[in-house]
Design an enzyme around this catalytic site. Structure first.
Site, short mmCIF file in Angstrom:
data_model
loop_
_atom_site.label_atom_id
_atom_site.label_comp_id
_atom_site.label_asym_id
_atom_site.label_seq_id
_atom_site.Cartn_x
_atom_site.Cartn_y
_atom_site.Cartn_z
N SER A 57 0.80 -1.22 0.00
CA SER A 57 0.00 0.00 0.00
C SER A 57 0.83 1.28 0.00
O SER A 57 0.34 2.33 -0.38
CB SER A 57 -0.95 0.00 1.19
OG SER A 57 -0.25 -0.23 2.40
N HIS A 102 -5.72 -3.06 -2.24
CA HIS A 102 -5.41 -2.14 -3.35
C HIS A 102 -5.42 -2.85 -4.70
O HIS A 102 -5.00 -2.28 -5.71
CB HIS A 102 -4.06 -1.47 -3.13
CG HIS A 102 -4.04 -0.58 -1.96
ND1 HIS A 102 -4.52 0.72 -1.99
CD2 HIS A 102 -3.64 -0.79 -0.67
CE1 HIS A 102 -4.39 1.27 -0.79
NE2 HIS A 102 -3.87 0.37 0.02
N LYS A 144 -12.04 1.30 -1.00
CA LYS A 144 -11.06 1.87 -1.92
C LYS A 144 -11.66 1.93 -3.33
O LYS A 144 -12.54 2.76 -3.57
CB LYS A 144 -9.75 1.11 -1.80
CG LYS A 144 -9.10 1.46 -0.45
CD LYS A 144 -7.95 0.61 -0.03
CE LYS A 144 -7.47 1.13 1.34
NZ LYS A 144 -6.68 0.18 2.08
#
Ligand SMILES: *Cc1c(COP(=O)(O)O)cnc(C)c1O
Length: 385
Positions: free
Chosen positions: A177, A205, A237
């Site tokens: 990340s 992610h 996200k």
């Protein structure tokens, strides 16, 4: 006590490690308003711009009208509602996995998953740069933790070879990340059978980012789902909502429902968050161009930064680190960029190892070419002058 608290704050300030909140006025998006000024936002994980997508917002609003604002209790009491079940089914299909279970955040998912799978008799093999939630989960699980150098499969194999533990759990971020690098999952997966180990992949992610259709790291590498591979991912996200999920075989999901404390002892996600994430997955599946745009934008920024002489290290994803090295210097760079109309967050210890502070730039599919050009000019003017 008060004296010690003030001392600790002044210590953090001296080290350049004191953290403060910055206010975003108005909604999230490629441009946001800060201190009354519009700036280009280059540090959000809303990779596909779905947090402000009209159809995602509409789905959330409709869900509130139909199901109300809160679930009122944990899933195991009376909070298990249709939006939860619909979303789990959607995630299961999207990830092409046997089963899915929602958690209230990625942090909670890692805590619940790792503490359920690992106990005192387990050895957990954890990449040194894994997310803080994995680090905390390992401590809480009371397992014996073996950390291996970032993405170093042969170091991992040495540890596995030396292990006499009956239960062996490998845990890794798929996309790191803070570095924007990708774990060597095919190599790691090839060790599972030989060493009788289970692999947990943190796709926070990678969900909506990696793979042609955004299904994540397994799609990216063409790895087939496997009973010894468990995935987690977040809804906050690229999916523009809030919450997280674990995908695994039925027996692991059954165990999580019975044992994962962050699943059991917390109020279920609000129906609107579930409906928003469900719609986000529909949009990702219907619009493969969205992911193409994200990667086009990623290469524009990465190339531009490199050409301007910035060291982007080994970043190969929409997370691009720009080496700065020292905490004060990093925060000064972030401040100067903001003056030039670009919001990029500086990242310092303990989020990253000592001496490796950096600017962490993120790109989204929602950024226009003009916004990217503007950001690149700001980097040159603010930091190269
Ligand atoms: C953001 C993140 C998490 C936590 O997810 P939240 O839903 O924000 O709690 C977990 N793991 C990684 C690698 C992350 O980047």
């Amino acid at each position: 006590m008060r004296e010690e608290i003030l001392e600790e704050i002044s210590r953090l300030t001296t080290l350049g490690l004191k953290r403060t909140l910055r206010l975003i006025q108005g909604p999230q998006g490629p441009k946001v308003t800060m201190n009354g000024h519009e700036v280009v936002l280059m540090c959000s994980n809303d990779y596909l711009g779905l947090a402000g997508h009209p159809l995602v917002k509409e789905a959330a609003i409709k869900a509130i009208e139909k199901w109300g604002t809160g679930a009122g209790a944990s899933r195991l009491v009376s909070g298990n509602m249709e939006p939860h079940v619909i979303l789990e089914e959607r995630i299961r299909e999207f990830k092409k996995a046997p089963c899915a279970l929602l958690f209230n955040s990625g942090y909670n998912a890692n805590l619940g998953l790792i503490c359920t799978l690992a106990d005192r008799s387990t050895e957990v093999f954890s990449d040194r740069l894994n997310h803080a939630s994995i680090v905390d989960a390992c401590v809480l699980s009371r397992a014996k933790v073996k950390r291996y150098a970032n993405r170093d499969t042969s170091a991992l194999e040495d540890l596995l070879k030396a292990s006499r533990a009956k239960k062996k759990l490998i845990v890794t971020d798929s996309v790191f990340s803070m570095d924007g690098t990708i774990a060597p999952l095919p190599e790691i997966a090839s060790l599972l059978e030989r060493y009788n180990a289970v692999l947990v992949i943190d796709d926070a992610h990678a969900t909506g980012v990696l793979g042609k259709s955004g299904r994540g790291s397994l799609e990216h590498f063409g790895i087939k789902d496997h009973p010894s591979i468990i995935q987690m991912g977040t809804l906050g996200k690229a999916l523009g909502s809030f919450g997280a999920f674990v995908t695994a075989g039925q027996e692991i999901i059954d165990l999580l429902i019975s044992k994962a404390r962050p699943f059991i002892y917390t109020t279920a996600l609000p129906p609107s968050a579930c409906a928003a994430a469900t719609k986000a997955i529909d949009i990702i599946e219907d619009n493969p161009k969205l992911i193409e745009k994200l990667w086009d934008n990623t290469s524009t920024i990465t190339k531009g930064l490199k050409e301007a002489g910035f060291d982007t290290m080994e970043s190969v994803t929409p997370i691009i680190q720009v080496k700065t090295g020292e905490s004060h210097r990093t925060m000064e760079a972030s401040r100067r960029l903001l003056e030039h109309g670009v919001f990029v967050q500086g990242i310092r210890p303990p989020t990253v190892p000592e001496g490796t502070s950096r600017l962490r730039v993120t790109v989204t599919a929602a950024h226009s070419k003009e916004e990217l050009e503007f950001a690149l000019s700001a980097f040159k003017e603010a930091l190269n002058g």
